[in-house]
Motif scaffolding. Structure first.
Motif, PDB file in Angstrom:
ATOM      1  N   ILE A  16       0.829  -1.205   0.000  1.00 54.05           N
ATOM      2  CA  ILE A  16       0.000   0.000   0.000  1.00 54.05           C
ATOM      3  C   ILE A  16       0.866   1.259   0.000  1.00 54.05           C
ATOM      4  N   VAL A  17       1.974   1.253   0.754  1.00 50.92           N
ATOM      5  CA  VAL A  17       2.863   2.424   0.764  1.00 50.92           C
ATOM      6  C   VAL A  17       3.401   2.703  -0.639  1.00 50.92           C
ATOM      7  N   LEU A  18       3.820   1.653  -1.332  1.00 51.27           N
ATOM      8  CA  LEU A  18       4.300   1.823  -2.708  1.00 51.27           C
ATOM      9  C   LEU A  18       3.181   2.354  -3.607  1.00 51.27           C
ATOM     10  N   GLY A  19       1.973   1.807  -3.434  1.00 51.72           N
ATOM     11  CA  GLY A  19       0.853   2.252  -4.251  1.00 51.72           C
ATOM     12  C   GLY A  19       0.477   3.696  -3.988  1.00 51.72           C
ATOM     13  N   VAL A  20       0.459   4.091  -2.720  1.00 52.44           N
ATOM     14  CA  VAL A  20       0.124   5.473  -2.373  1.00 52.44           C
ATOM     15  C   VAL A  20       1.155   6.441  -2.945  1.00 52.44           C
ATOM     16  N   ALA A  21       2.448   6.069  -2.812  1.00 53.33           N
ATOM     17  CA  ALA A  21       3.507   6.938  -3.350  1.00 53.33           C
ATOM     18  C   ALA A  21       3.379   7.073  -4.868  1.00 53.33           C
ATOM     19  N   LEU A  22       3.088   5.970  -5.543  1.00 58.75           N
ATOM     20  CA  LEU A  22       2.927   6.010  -6.997  1.00 58.75           C
ATOM     21  C   LEU A  22       1.738   6.889  -7.389  1.00 58.75           C
ATOM     22  N   GLY A  50       5.496  -6.416  -8.806  1.00 59.65           N
ATOM     23  CA  GLY A  50       5.648  -7.396  -9.872  1.00 59.65           C
ATOM     24  C   GLY A  50       6.691  -6.988 -10.897  1.00 59.65           C
ATOM     25  N   LEU A  51       6.655  -5.726 -11.314  1.00 57.90           N
ATOM     26  CA  LEU A  51       7.638  -5.239 -12.282  1.00 57.90           C
ATOM     27  C   LEU A  51       9.048  -5.282 -11.698  1.00 57.90           C
ATOM     28  N   THR A  52       9.177  -4.941 -10.409  1.00 58.30           N
ATOM     29  CA  THR A  52      10.487  -4.971  -9.754  1.00 58.30           C
ATOM     30  C   THR A  52      11.026  -6.390  -9.687  1.00 58.30           C
ATOM     31  N   CYS A  53      10.171  -7.341  -9.306  1.00 57.82           N
ATOM     32  CA  CYS A  53      10.602  -8.742  -9.223  1.00 57.82           C
ATOM     33  C   CYS A  53      11.018  -9.278 -10.592  1.00 57.82           C
ATOM     34  N   GLN A  54      10.255  -8.935 -11.632  1.00 58.29           N
ATOM     35  CA  GLN A  54      10.610  -9.416 -12.961  1.00 58.29           C
ATOM     36  C   GLN A  54      11.940  -8.836 -13.408  1.00 58.29           C
ATOM     37  N   PHE A  55      12.173  -7.565 -13.129  1.00 63.16           N
ATOM     38  CA  PHE A  55      13.452  -6.953 -13.502  1.00 63.16           C
ATOM     39  C   PHE A  55      14.606  -7.608 -12.753  1.00 63.16           C
ATOM     40  N   ALA A  71      15.554  -3.437  -3.268  1.00 64.65           N
ATOM     41  CA  ALA A  71      15.138  -2.875  -4.562  1.00 64.65           C
ATOM     42  C   ALA A  71      13.887  -2.026  -4.417  1.00 64.65           C
ATOM     43  N   LEU A  72      12.935  -2.509  -3.609  1.00 63.63           N
ATOM     44  CA  LEU A  72      11.704  -1.735  -3.396  1.00 63.63           C
ATOM     45  C   LEU A  72      11.993  -0.447  -2.634  1.00 63.63           C
ATOM     46  N   GLY A  73      12.996  -0.489  -1.752  1.00 62.90           N
ATOM     47  CA  GLY A  73      13.407   0.736  -1.069  1.00 62.90           C
ATOM     48  C   GLY A  73      13.919   1.781  -2.041  1.00 62.90           C
ATOM     49  N   VAL A  74      14.680   1.330  -3.030  1.00 63.22           N
ATOM     50  CA  VAL A  74      15.175   2.248  -4.063  1.00 63.22           C
ATOM     51  C   VAL A  74      14.018   2.809  -4.872  1.00 63.22           C
ATOM     52  N   VAL A  75      13.078   1.922  -5.239  1.00 55.70           N
ATOM     53  CA  VAL A  75      11.900   2.368  -5.998  1.00 55.70           C
ATOM     54  C   VAL A  75      11.104   3.384  -5.186  1.00 55.70           C
ATOM     55  N   ILE A  81      10.801  11.113  -4.329  1.00 55.85           N
ATOM     56  CA  ILE A  81      11.343  12.273  -5.048  1.00 55.85           C
ATOM     57  C   ILE A  81      10.300  12.825  -6.008  1.00 55.85           C
ATOM     58  N   GLY A  82       9.605  11.904  -6.696  1.00 53.21           N
ATOM     59  CA  GLY A  82       8.519  12.333  -7.582  1.00 53.21           C
ATOM     60  C   GLY A  82       7.389  13.010  -6.823  1.00 53.21           C
ATOM     61  N   CYS A  83       7.084  12.517  -5.606  1.00 51.45           N
ATOM     62  CA  CYS A  83       6.043  13.145  -4.783  1.00 51.45           C
ATOM     63  C   CYS A  83       6.434  14.566  -4.398  1.00 51.45           C
ATOM     64  N   LEU A  84       7.699  14.737  -4.033  1.00 49.37           N
ATOM     65  CA  LEU A  84       8.171  16.075  -3.667  1.00 49.37           C
ATOM     66  C   LEU A  84       8.109  17.024  -4.862  1.00 49.37           C
ATOM     67  N   ALA A  85       8.470  16.489  -6.035  1.00 51.68           N
ATOM     68  CA  ALA A  85       8.385  17.312  -7.248  1.00 51.68           C
ATOM     69  C   ALA A  85       6.940  17.691  -7.540  1.00 51.68           C
TER      70      ALA A  85
END
Length: 464
Positions: A16-22, A50-55, A71-75, A81-85
């Motif tokens: 959910i955190v990843l989804g909210v940030a996206l 899913g995309l991260t795991c496949q990569f 990897a998810l931490g990097v994403v 950064i995109g949220c701040l922008a």
């Protein structure tokens, strides 16, 4: 047992955190962000995972929990950064500061006794159906052939191998891998493979979409009509069945219909600020099933129609918005196509072989008969298609002065027409009863939405 609960909670929080940030990267703050956050954060977060795991699997990184978390931490850092922008651009542009999703304000306490009773009954019915989905998903192990062969087997192999090297030995290796990686993600957090607990993603996806559909409908029609729409949607036996088994069709439906609902929101707001989020949902559909590419094309056509219906924007701005819409879907398609090519798989397994033989037109009568039987004479959809037809006849041409009515009608026409053309001109046999029902499921929630629009307008017309 407690450890498993904590593992599932961790899985849910990270997703959910990843989804909210996206969503925050693509969506302005306000009421609509709240609706999208509650309803779409889980499915979109699963898409990111899913995309991260496949990569990671593609570049030969071992698929252990620690590696994936890093990897998810990097994403997540990139998304923040995109949220701040996004926040900085909103602070500089006053047009975003107070824009809110137009909401039909009403008070539950002001309703009549009958309205309150209907609302409670509809709410209990939706809760009952969700309880049924949870029961089926957690009690019954994976046992449907396609679910075993296409989804669960791949996920289980990925889990035990901590790699995707064995994919080339598995059935249909070129198929998109989002749902297998969703199940893999649950098992990875549990630390073991469990044939029932890995199904937790499907009730959660079902709940997420129901919430988003409710917010979407409430904004124009109010709480009672919104809940009626949700109840009508979950009344379908096939809809509930696919929400409880390990097929990929329900997940594809969520992304496809969410993209179309977000486009309607753009028109309601008279703004295209939500179009990138709609394009992201349409793009995620490409990562769920091969048919996701077809729906990306359909949604691109719908995006053109949307932009054509928004003449208050300049032509240059509308052209730019259209290409922005295509971006995520094309990027995900290229990503998966490059992955498939690098592994030496045959894309689409030669299923869509074009047949120029005009004798295929002889199948048209049989196909129309099969389609009519699937829509009106089977128990998959209750009476929903008949209700739609009756509503259309009762409304007449007056209905289609409403943009949303035209939009929903075009979606249904394009989708059915597209697959009827595939049935006639290729070697595919979509009109087979089990295949056609799954194709209809991909856009099915648009039908209850359309029905509510029709009958709400009929009711208003009678009052006048």
């Amino acid at each position: 047992m407690a450890a498993e609960h904590w593992a599932l909670l961790r899985m849910l929080i990270v997703t959910i955190v990843l989804g909210v940030a996206l969503i925050r990267v693509f969506c302005p703050r306000g009421q609509i962000f709240l609706a999208a956050m509650i309803g779409l954060s889980f499915p979109l977060g699963m898409g990111v995972i899913g995309l991260t795991c496949q990569f990671l699997g593609w570049v030969d990184v071992e698929l252990h929990l620690n590696n994936i978390m890093i990897a998810l931490g990097v994403v997540l850092a990139l998304l923040l950064i995109g949220c701040l922008a996004r926040r900085k651009s909103e602070c500089q542009s006053s047009s975003y500061d107070h824009q809110k999703f137009p909401d039909k304000s009403e008070s539950f306490s002001s309703w009549s006794g009958w309205q309150k009773l209907i609302f409670v009954v509809l709410g209990l019915y939706v809760i009952y159906e969700f309880y049924f989905i949870v029961g089926v998903a957690f009690v019954l192990p994976i046992g449907v052939y396609d679910a075993l062969v296409i989804t669960a087997l791949k996920s289980k192999v990925f889990f035990y191998d901590a790699a995707i090297h064995a994919l080339k030995f598995l059935p249909l290796p070129s198929y998109p891998l989002m749902v297998p990686f969703e199940m893999f993600w649950v098992a990875l957090n549990l630390g073991r493979w469990d044939d029932t607990l890995v199904n937790v993603i499907f009730p959660l996806t079902y709940l997420s979409f129901t919430i988003f559909q409710y917010f979407f409908m409430r904004a124009r029609f109010g709480m009672l009509w919104a809940l009626a729409c949700c109840a009508l949607t979950v009344s379908s036996a096939l809809y509930n069945y696919h929400a409880a088994i390990t097929y990929q069709d329900f997940t594809l439906m969520v992304f496809n219909v969410a993209a179309q609902m977000l486009m309607v929101m753009c028109y309601r707001r008279r703004d295209i600020v939500l179009l990138p989020l709609a394009s992201l949902c349409a793009g995620m559909g490409v990562f769920v099933k091969l048919e996701g590419t077809v729906y990306l094309i359909i949604n691109a056509v719908m995006c053109l129609y949307l932009l054509k219906s928004m003449p208050w924007f300049s032509l240059i701005k509308r052209v730019r918005a259209f290409f922005i819409f295509l971006g995520p879907g094309i990027a995900i398609y290229i990503f998966h196509a490059l992955f498939v090519a690098s592994q030496g798989f045959a894309q689409a397994e030669g299923r869509y072989v074009f047949k120029s033989n005009l004798h295929l037109m002889e199948r048209l009568g049989t196909l129309i008969s099969n389609y009519a039987h699937s829509f009106f004479l089977c128990n998959n959809w209750t009476m929903i298609w008949a209700i739609l037809i009756v509503g259309l006849f009762a409304s007449g041409r007056q209905l289609f002065k409403d943009f949303e009515a035209r939009f929903y009608g075009l979606i249904i026409t394009l989708t059915i027409g597209m697959f009827l053309a595939v049935d006639i001109l290729t070697s595919n046999y979509i009109s087979h009863y089990s295949v056609l029902a799954r194709v209809v499921l991909h856009f099915y929630p648009i039908v209850p939405i359309f029905i509510v629009l029709i009958h709400a307008q009929l009711l208003v017309g009678k009052r006048k």
